[in-house]
Design a protein around this motif. Structure first.
Motif, PDB file in Angstrom:
ATOM      1  N   ASP A 318       0.742  -1.245  -0.084  1.00 13.52           N
ATOM      2  CA  ASP A 318       0.026   0.091  -0.034  1.00 13.52           C
ATOM      3  C   ASP A 318       0.859   1.082   0.197  1.00 13.52           C
ATOM      4  O   ASP A 318       1.684   1.448   1.098  1.00 13.52           O
ATOM      5  CB  ASP A 318      -0.771   0.100   1.336  1.00 13.52           C
ATOM      6  CG  ASP A 318      -1.796   1.005   1.193  1.00 13.52           C
ATOM      7  OD1 ASP A 318      -1.527   2.174   0.827  1.00 13.52           O
ATOM      8  OD2 ASP A 318      -2.945   0.867   1.495  1.00 13.52           O
ATOM      9  N   PRO A 319       0.721   2.022  -1.024  1.00 13.67           N
ATOM     10  CA  PRO A 319       1.702   3.325  -1.027  1.00 13.67           C
ATOM     11  C   PRO A 319       1.450   4.361  -0.088  1.00 13.67           C
ATOM     12  O   PRO A 319       2.351   5.162   0.019  1.00 13.67           O
ATOM     13  CB  PRO A 319       1.483   3.646  -2.523  1.00 13.67           C
ATOM     14  CG  PRO A 319       0.873   2.610  -3.166  1.00 13.67           C
ATOM     15  CD  PRO A 319       0.177   1.890  -2.320  1.00 13.67           C
ATOM     16  N   VAL A 320       0.508   4.341   0.738  1.00  7.68           N
ATOM     17  CA  VAL A 320       0.249   5.004   1.664  1.00  7.68           C
ATOM     18  C   VAL A 320       0.677   4.723   3.044  1.00  7.68           C
ATOM     19  O   VAL A 320       1.307   5.078   3.592  1.00  7.68           O
ATOM     20  CB  VAL A 320      -1.343   5.608   1.760  1.00  7.68           C
ATOM     21  CG1 VAL A 320      -1.580   6.486   3.115  1.00  7.68           C
ATOM     22  CG2 VAL A 320      -1.686   6.267   0.286  1.00  7.68           C
ATOM     23  N   THR A 321      -0.142   3.426   3.380  1.00  5.78           N
ATOM     24  CA  THR A 321       0.219   2.858   4.718  1.00  5.78           C
ATOM     25  C   THR A 321       1.643   1.992   4.901  1.00  5.78           C
ATOM     26  O   THR A 321       2.308   1.659   6.001  1.00  5.78           O
ATOM     27  CB  THR A 321      -0.737   1.802   5.127  1.00  5.78           C
ATOM     28  OG1 THR A 321      -0.739   0.815   4.328  1.00  5.78           O
ATOM     29  CG2 THR A 321      -2.050   2.545   5.118  1.00  5.78           C
ATOM     30  N   GLY A 322       2.149   1.318   3.538  1.00  7.64           N
ATOM     31  CA  GLY A 322       3.242   0.588   3.426  1.00  7.64           C
ATOM     32  C   GLY A 322       2.943  -0.848   3.784  1.00  7.64           C
ATOM     33  O   GLY A 322       3.896  -1.614   3.965  1.00  7.64           O
ATOM     34  N   ALA A 323       1.784  -1.274   4.094  1.00  5.97           N
ATOM     35  CA  ALA A 323       1.284  -2.590   4.380  1.00  5.97           C
ATOM     36  C   ALA A 323       1.533  -3.432   3.134  1.00  5.97           C
ATOM     37  O   ALA A 323       1.447  -3.056   2.030  1.00  5.97           O
ATOM     38  CB  ALA A 323      -0.183  -2.898   4.637  1.00  5.97           C
ATOM     39  N   VAL A 324       2.246  -4.534   3.523  1.00  2.91           N
ATOM     40  CA  VAL A 324       2.796  -5.401   2.443  1.00  2.91           C
ATOM     41  C   VAL A 324       1.743  -6.702   2.422  1.00  2.91           C
ATOM     42  O   VAL A 324       1.573  -7.333   3.305  1.00  2.91           O
ATOM     43  CB  VAL A 324       4.195  -5.888   2.675  1.00  2.91           C
ATOM     44  CG1 VAL A 324       4.755  -6.724   1.795  1.00  2.91           C
ATOM     45  CG2 VAL A 324       5.061  -4.739   2.795  1.00  2.91           C
ATOM     46  N   THR A 325       1.729  -7.148   1.204  1.00  3.49           N
ATOM     47  CA  THR A 325       0.910  -8.599   0.936  1.00  3.49           C
ATOM     48  C   THR A 325       1.711  -9.512  -0.069  1.00  3.49           C
ATOM     49  O   THR A 325       2.487  -8.801  -1.070  1.00  3.49           O
ATOM     50  CB  THR A 325      -0.592  -8.117   0.123  1.00  3.49           C
ATOM     51  OG1 THR A 325      -1.116  -7.145   0.881  1.00  3.49           O
ATOM     52  CG2 THR A 325      -1.170  -9.290  -0.004  1.00  3.49           C
ATOM     53  N   GLY A 326       1.761 -10.551   0.241  1.00  2.14           N
ATOM     54  CA  GLY A 326       2.553 -11.392  -0.684  1.00  2.14           C
ATOM     55  C   GLY A 326       3.202 -12.411   0.039  1.00  2.14           C
ATOM     56  O   GLY A 326       3.274 -12.630   1.364  1.00  2.14           O
ATOM     57  N   PRO A 327       4.110 -13.267  -0.560  1.00  6.67           N
ATOM     58  CA  PRO A 327       4.394 -12.788  -2.255  1.00  6.67           C
ATOM     59  C   PRO A 327       3.062 -13.106  -2.940  1.00  6.67           C
ATOM     60  O   PRO A 327       2.059 -13.880  -2.811  1.00  6.67           O
ATOM     61  CB  PRO A 327       5.231 -14.230  -2.448  1.00  6.67           C
ATOM     62  CG  PRO A 327       5.807 -14.873  -1.210  1.00  6.67           C
ATOM     63  CD  PRO A 327       4.957 -14.435  -0.444  1.00  6.67           C
ATOM     64  N   VAL A 328       2.980 -12.539  -3.889  1.00  7.38           N
ATOM     65  CA  VAL A 328       1.735 -12.520  -4.737  1.00  7.38           C
ATOM     66  C   VAL A 328       2.276 -13.234  -6.222  1.00  7.38           C
ATOM     67  O   VAL A 328       3.450 -13.447  -6.462  1.00  7.38           O
ATOM     68  CB  VAL A 328       1.027 -11.102  -5.251  1.00  7.38           C
ATOM     69  CG1 VAL A 328       0.711 -10.534  -3.860  1.00  7.38           C
ATOM     70  CG2 VAL A 328       2.222 -10.261  -5.903  1.00  7.38           C
ATOM     71  N   ALA A 329       1.119 -13.324  -7.171  1.00  6.75           N
ATOM     72  CA  ALA A 329       1.303 -13.742  -8.641  1.00  6.75           C
ATOM     73  C   ALA A 329       2.467 -15.183  -8.191  1.00  6.75           C
ATOM     74  O   ALA A 329       3.627 -15.051  -8.596  1.00  6.75           O
ATOM     75  CB  ALA A 329       2.441 -12.865  -9.342  1.00  6.75           C
ATOM     76  N   PRO A 330       1.523 -16.273  -7.826  1.00  6.61           N
ATOM     77  CA  PRO A 330       2.370 -17.471  -7.720  1.00  6.61           C
ATOM     78  C   PRO A 330       3.463 -18.041  -8.824  1.00  6.61           C
ATOM     79  O   PRO A 330       4.545 -18.572  -8.485  1.00  6.61           O
ATOM     80  CB  PRO A 330       1.205 -18.451  -7.594  1.00  6.61           C
ATOM     81  CG  PRO A 330       0.153 -17.615  -6.991  1.00  6.61           C
ATOM     82  CD  PRO A 330       0.287 -16.183  -7.747  1.00  6.61           C
ATOM     83  N   SER A 331       2.936 -17.513 -10.180  1.00  6.81           N
ATOM     84  CA  SER A 331       3.834 -18.356 -10.970  1.00  6.81           C
ATOM     85  C   SER A 331       5.052 -17.420 -11.192  1.00  6.81           C
ATOM     86  O   SER A 331       5.925 -17.687 -11.886  1.00  6.81           O
ATOM     87  CB  SER A 331       3.250 -18.134 -12.434  1.00  6.81           C
ATOM     88  OG  SER A 331       2.566 -16.632 -12.778  1.00  6.81           O
ATOM     89  N   LEU A 332       5.347 -16.412 -10.773  1.00 11.26           N
ATOM     90  CA  LEU A 332       6.770 -15.535 -10.474  1.00 11.26           C
ATOM     91  C   LEU A 332       7.175 -15.773  -9.304  1.00 11.26           C
ATOM     92  O   LEU A 332       8.361 -15.086  -8.928  1.00 11.26           O
ATOM     93  CB  LEU A 332       6.155 -14.173 -10.631  1.00 11.26           C
ATOM     94  CG  LEU A 332       5.836 -13.552 -11.981  1.00 11.26           C
ATOM     95  CD1 LEU A 332       5.239 -12.021 -12.077  1.00 11.26           C
ATOM     96  CD2 LEU A 332       6.494 -13.922 -13.400  1.00 11.26           C
ATOM     97  N   GLN A 333       7.002 -16.746  -8.361  1.00 14.65           N
ATOM     98  CA  GLN A 333       7.886 -16.841  -7.452  1.00 14.65           C
ATOM     99  C   GLN A 333       9.101 -17.728  -7.569  1.00 14.65           C
ATOM    100  O   GLN A 333       9.030 -18.617  -8.639  1.00 14.65           O
ATOM    101  CB  GLN A 333       6.724 -17.798  -6.043  1.00 14.65           C
ATOM    102  CG  GLN A 333       5.783 -16.853  -5.551  1.00 14.65           C
ATOM    103  CD  GLN A 333       4.988 -17.476  -4.751  1.00 14.65           C
ATOM    104  OE1 GLN A 333       5.309 -18.397  -4.039  1.00 14.65           O
ATOM    105  NE2 GLN A 333       3.653 -17.004  -4.336  1.00 14.65           N
ATOM    106  N   ALA A 334      10.008 -17.577  -6.773  1.00 11.11           N
ATOM    107  CA  ALA A 334      11.123 -17.987  -6.995  1.00 11.11           C
ATOM    108  C   ALA A 334      11.928 -17.848  -8.193  1.00 11.11           C
ATOM    109  O   ALA A 334      12.487 -18.864  -8.752  1.00 11.11           O
ATOM    110  CB  ALA A 334      11.394 -19.377  -6.393  1.00 11.11           C
ATOM    111  N   LYS A 335      11.652 -16.571  -8.847  1.00  6.91           N
ATOM    112  CA  LYS A 335      12.320 -16.494 -10.270  1.00  6.91           C
ATOM    113  C   LYS A 335      13.246 -15.161 -10.009  1.00  6.91           C
ATOM    114  O   LYS A 335      13.392 -14.600  -9.247  1.00  6.91           O
ATOM    115  CB  LYS A 335      11.253 -15.963 -11.266  1.00  6.91           C
ATOM    116  CG  LYS A 335      10.004 -16.906 -11.159  1.00  6.91           C
ATOM    117  CD  LYS A 335      10.395 -18.045 -12.288  1.00  6.91           C
ATOM    118  CE  LYS A 335       9.109 -18.987 -12.719  1.00  6.91           C
ATOM    119  NZ  LYS A 335       9.845 -20.113 -13.475  1.00  6.91           N
ATOM    120  N   ASN A 336      14.056 -15.130 -11.057  1.00  6.77           N
ATOM    121  CA  ASN A 336      15.062 -14.081 -11.189  1.00  6.77           C
ATOM    122  C   ASN A 336      14.203 -12.996 -11.844  1.00  6.77           C
ATOM    123  O   ASN A 336      14.032 -12.808 -12.898  1.00  6.77           O
ATOM    124  CB  ASN A 336      16.347 -14.432 -12.254  1.00  6.77           C
ATOM    125  CG  ASN A 336      17.253 -13.327 -12.313  1.00  6.77           C
ATOM    126  OD1 ASN A 336      17.342 -12.346 -11.578  1.00  6.77           O
ATOM    127  ND2 ASN A 336      17.954 -13.683 -13.253  1.00  6.77           N
TER     128      ASN A 336
END
Lengths: 412, 686
Positions: A318-336
């Motif tokens: 969240d660009p206002v609060t800084g709250a982080v979610t994730g990791p998101v986009a499972p197909s991009l996990q553990a990628k370069n």
């Protein structure tokens, strides 16, 4: 035919022509992707149409092959490929002829003996841009539309007052906010393994070409509460600058400096800084280091959490609060994951250097909705206007400010 | 560029082509006269050997018995001509040499499409490849003390002990002559290249000795077209002299030996090499001061005992030390200021034995060496690291003779065990660096066949499995922004080749003698180690690639009318990358030409020798994705040599068309060069 009939016929003809041939929507853009070979033995660039036609995107890869140490910037219908360490040049292309250089100029003055290592171009307008030189203390003001090479360099600004002991401030990116350019300075110690020191942001008067003292500290710059800034983006909707700071590369610096990065915000009016997202410490670093970011709207941003070699994840914040979610986009996990960009289509464009693809992430679902092969690995994504669109600056940090993408994003 | 776009290549059916060649050769019957043992041309795959080899000593490779496709280049072919080791090697089939600049600059050798770090380079059988990584820099060798160059393609003879996946080159130094002899050579040429060399050799009673010394220097300020780093902007191109490419080097070799009766011999050998090399930057920037100093000291003590019972034995202890000091304290070439010293010490010994038993020759070799690699940062950061490798190599082999010695089989088996250790030290940030250790072992079987199908025709074939152990750099990432990979596997290769050689005396149209050869090769390399980089620019060595390299080598030589010799060779190869990386898959391995050929004519008349060469190399890429194409090249060389009593004068010109080429992208090679050499010999019988 009467004058009125002629006028009607003319208008009808123009409208008919536009209906038949005017298939490119107003404001249409094309992504320009700097690409590099996995072993850094070569590089090129690719173009990807932002708007698919009949379900197909126009894609061109492996354009104008060159060395691997490259990046790209865009303004209007032009884009600029910057060849960095030891190559020291900028090549201009037009988006309707993306493999044909319009011109190519050196970014070194005659007699300069050490590479200037140009890192990016920050556009003020169509006639003025700041060329960032990572290996030098002075950035160049350049004319992106010069009549000849002699007209390319039009001035320079000395950032050495913000340099560390080695005399070079390591300027790495910039964003235009009104009549000011905010330049991130990594301040690496070239005499001791390029350890990043206390980072600063320089504020440059875009018109006068001078360094502005924000009056925050004794040094004429804005000190950052995190080290090694990698990426800067200005979001006009909430009038905030976002900076991704990686900290030292873990294992390549003193352990006590590990995880001294995060996402920093700057109020461009008061120069107040805030560590919006902290990357943690040696014992607790839930995202790894933060190597890149893209803010799609005042409500949604993404960053790359760098866990290990080839093991990165995408997080939403969240660009206002800084709250982080994730990791998101499972197909991009553990990628370069090499780079992020806020697409004019409202999607997040992710450079996936494991699979040599650009992945488009829908911010509504945080999932990948499409992938596009880029030939070599994507390293940087910017957006140029299509030839029949009105000129606008790219939204990318190196390309300066602008607001078009957020309107598009919200419209989706 | 798609692979299918390539021109026709004979490699499409290499085995078939070879079969046709063999069939034609056998069906056509022998030439009008049979080959004789005294044939001045000794036939191997691509060999021209003008003089018989020196006396073989126990442990030396016997090329006549070996089924390998080898080449022995004798001193006579280069002593009055070039001083560049790479230039001599690259004229042979299957050999490519890549240079970063002019004379004395970095250069590396590739055999049959292998990378330079897959090719083992030996000096008198002493391994020069270092565990720290990278291939052997041919620019750090002088030809002044070289007796012969031995090239072993695909298969490394058992006598050389260590083996790798890419074949081997053995640099054989001079041995003392009978009586007393002396020679002095002076050289001057383009770019203010100047050199002096002298050799003294003698034998008195049971003692013999040799002393060779050379000093060579060059400004290397050849003219080239500098594009100012902007290849798309011809407006800023300019003709410039190469800046900061000068070098000077000194090479001294001393040998002393003593025989004890007819069966025992003791040799002490020492070679010292010093080179002061300046390094130009990519943009040819004025004021560049980057420098690389290299020093190599090599000492060997060797004892041979022949006919000890049924055995011939050789024992050797050796020590080599190579030190490099890289000085870029102004940060003009690398990223940031650097001044580092890298030192490799290698010491150990080996025992070689051979025995004739039951009409066959059996050999065994045991080799044990320890190698230490030290890296010191001389800019005062205190960073230092040391890596060690202990290597145990053992091999047994046989040369089995059948059918009245017309059929020779050479089975062999190597075993190598490596103990690697990165010592705990201090990193660049003055932090304690953790030590690591691992060990690995490999078996490498090989077999060769040599069959004399007719007096004039020999068929050879070899099959072997070889391994390249990862280097310290690849395994530990001990320099720069590079990560170690302790899980890295060794590269393994299965190398196969087959071919034929024919030679004959006399023929039509004044042909007095001739030879011809053809060989196909097929190498499958698995777990190929490649370097991969992440978004930060940090690198890591990974096993993501495989490679299949197949090719065809052709060669011929004829002697006509007593005064004319014609030789030539051609290589066609497909070094295909079978990578997991999509943009590399199916592409050509970079840095290898797909086609190359060379023809040479040499004529003698009343003490004069006139020669001309024409060579072509085609289809090479600088990069792994095959996006950066190197220019095809053709080169014409010519020279005139005059022998008058004990004096030889030689004038030689290379690249007479003055073409500009680059082996490494952005590093120009010299254009036309001319050298004048004078050599005086003095010999006295005992």
């Amino acid at each position: 035919m009467s004058a009125r009939s002629f006028r009607f016929a003319s208008i009808a003809a123009i409208l008919g022509f536009a209906l038949v041939f005017g298939t490119v929507p107003a404001g249409a853009k094309t992504a320009v992707v700097a690409t590099t070979a996995a072993d850094f033995s070569s590089g090129a660039h690719a173009t990807i149409a932002v708007e698919p036609e009949n379900g197909q995107r126009a894609v061109q890869t492996d354009l104008a092959p060159t060395i691997s140490d490259i990046t790209v910037a865009a303004f209007g219908t032009s884009f600029y490929r910057i060849e960095r360490f030891m190559a020291d040049n900028v090549t201009k292309f037009e988006i309707d002829a993306p493999a044909t250089p319009a011109w190519q100029y050196s970014t070194l003055d005659a007699g300069e003996t050490v590479s200037g290592n140009p890192y990016g171009m920050v556009f003020v307008d169509e006639n003025r841009a700041l060329l960032l030189r990572f290996g030098k203390a002075a950035a160049w003001f350049v004319d992106p539309t010069p009549a000849d090479e002699a007209g390319f360099k039009i001035g320079e600004v000395d950032l050495s007052p913000l340099a560390d002991a080695d005399g070079v401030p390591e300027m790495a990116g910039g964003a235009t906010v009104g009549d000011r350019i905010f330049v991130i300075l990594q301040r690496q110690d070239r005499d001791a393994g390029f350890i990043p020191g206390e980072a600063y942001v320089a504020v440059v008067d875009a018109a006068a070409g001078t360094l502005i003292d924000p009056g925050v500290t004794a040094a004429p710059g804005i000190p950052l509460p995190a080290r090694n800034p990698q990426r800067i983006q200005y979001v006009p909707e909430n009038d905030t600058i976002y900076i991704a700071c990686n900290g030292p590369f873990v294992g390549f610096g003193p352990p006590e400096l590990d995880y001294t990065g995060g996402i920093v915000t700057i109020n461009p009016n008061t120069f107040e800084t805030n560590l919006l997202v902290d990357d943690g410490d040696a014992d607790n670093h839930p995202y790894g280091t933060i190597s890149n970011l893209a803010v799609l709207s005042p409500e949604k941003g993404y960053f790359i959490g760098f866990n290990d070699f080839g093991d990165n994840n995408l997080y939403a914040f969240d660009p206002v609060t800084g709250a982080v979610t994730g990791p998101v986009a499972p197909s991009l996990q553990a990628k370069n994951l090499a780079t992020l960009a806020a697409g004019p289509d409202g999607f997040l464009w992710v450079g996936n250097a494991t699979d040599a693809q650009v992945a488009l992430v829908d911010p509504a679902t945080d999932t990948v909705v499409e992938t596009v092969d880029t030939g070599l690995n994507p390293a940087r994504i910017v957006f140029a206007d299509d030839a029949d669109s009105a000129p606008s600056p790219d939204e990318d940090g190196s390309g300066g400010g602008g607001s078009g993408c957020f309107l598009n994003a919200l419209a989706r | 560029m798609a692979i299918t776009d390539r021109k026709f290549s004979p490699l499409n059916r290499p085995i078939s082509i070879l079969a046709v060649l063999i069939s034609l050769a056998v069906l056509s019957g022998p030439p009008t006269a049979r080959a004789q043992a005294s044939d001045p041309y000794r036939m191997d795959a691509v060999v021209v050997t003008a003089e018989p080899p020196e006396e073989r000593r126990t442990g030396d490779v016997d090329a006549k018995l070996s089924p390998t496709f080898n080449t022995v280049i004798p001193r006579e072919q280069f002593v009055t001509r070039t001083t560049d080791l790479g230039e001599v090697l690259e004229k042979e089939a299957g050999v490519e040499v890549r240079r970063s600049g002019g004379l004395g600059g970095f250069s590396e050798v590739s055999l049959r499409g292998a990378s330079s770090d897959q090719v083992m380079v030996f000096l008198d059988g002493i391994l020069l490849n270092e565990a720290s990584g990278g291939g052997v820099d041919l620019g750090t060798f002088s030809l002044s003390d070289v007796a012969a160059l031995e090239i072993y393609r695909g298969v490394t003879p058992m006598n050389l002990g260590n083996a790798s996946v890419g074949g081997a080159v053995n640099i054989r130094t001079l041995r003392p002559d009978d009586g007393f002899s002396a020679a002095a050579t002076g050289r001057y040429g383009s770019f203010d290249t100047r050199g002096l060399a002298a050799v003294l050799s003698g034998r008195k009673g049971h003692w013999d000795g040799l002393l060779s010394a050379e000093h060579l220097a060059s400004d290397n300020d050849f003219e080239f077209l500098n594009d100012n780093g902007t290849p798309f902007n011809p407006g800023d191109d300019r003709e410039e002299d190469r800046i900061n490419a000068d070098f000077d080097r000194t090479n001294v070799l001393g040998k002393i030996g003593r025989t004890f009766g007819e069966r025992y011999r003791l040799d002490l050998v020492h070679q010292s090499f010093f080179k002061d090399q300046n390094l130009p930057d990519w943009r040819n920037t004025p004021g560049t001061r980057t420098n690389l100093d290299t020093e190599r000291q090599l000492t060997a003590l060797r004892f041979t005992a022949d006919r000890v019972g049924p055995f011939n034995l050789a024992f050797q202890g050796d020590h080599s030390r190579r030190s490099e000091e890289y000085d870029d304290r102004l940060g003009q070439i690398g990223l940031g200021r650097q001044r580092n010293r890298y030192t490799t010490n290698r010491y150990g010994g080996h025992v070689f034995g051979e025995v004739f038993w039951g009409g066959h020759l059996f050999t065994a070799l045991l080799d044990l060496h320890r190698e230490t690699y030290d890296s010191d940062d001389l800019l005062g950061t205190g960073a230092e690291s040391q890596s060690d490798r202990d290597t145990l190599s053992a091999g047994i082999g046989a040369t089995l003779f059948f059918l009245g010695e017309r059929l020779i089989l050479t089975p062999g088996l190597r075993y190598a065990h490596f103990w690697n250790e990165l010592d705990a030290g201090t990193d660049l940030f003055d932090q304690p660096a953790e030590g690591r250790s691992d060990d690995d072992d490999h078996f490498s079987p090989q077999i060769g066949l040599k069959y004399q199908a007719a007096n004039w025709l020999t068929v050879k074939s070899n099959l072997g499995r070889y391994v390249r152990e990862p280097s310290f750099f690849e395994r530990y990432g001990d320099r720069g922004f590079f990560l170690g990979n302790p899980d890295l596997e060794a590269e393994t290769a299965v190398n196969f080749d087959a071919g034929l050689e024919a030679r004959w005396q006399a023929g039509p149209a004044g042909v007095q003698s001739g030879w011809a050869g053809a060989a196909v090769f097929y190498n499958q390399v698995d777990d190929l180690i490649a370097r991969s980089f992440d978004a930060r620019g940090v690198g890591k060595a990974v096993n993501i690639d495989e490679a299949r390299i197949q090719g065809l080598e052709l060669s011929f030589g004829v002697s006509v009318l007593d005064w004319l010799r014609l030789t030539g060779n051609a290589t066609f190869q497909e070094p295909e990358n079978r990578s997991e990386v999509a943009s590399f898959e199916g592409k050509h391995l970079p840095g290898r030409f797909e086609r190359s050929w060379l023809v040479r004519a040499e004529a003698d008349w009343q003490g004069f020798t006139l020669f001309g060469e024409y060579g072509v190399q085609e289809d090479m890429y600088y990069d792994t994705a095959n996006l950066l194409t190197a220019a095809d090249r053709e080169e014409v060389n010519a020279g005139l040599e005059w022998d008058w009593r004990d004096l030889t004068l030689s004038l030689e010109g290379r690249n007479l068309q003055d073409n500009q080429y680059e082996d490494f992208n952005g590093f120009p090679l010299p254009g036309r060069t001319v050298y004048l050499t004078a050599r005086y010999r003095f010999e006295m019988e005992n």
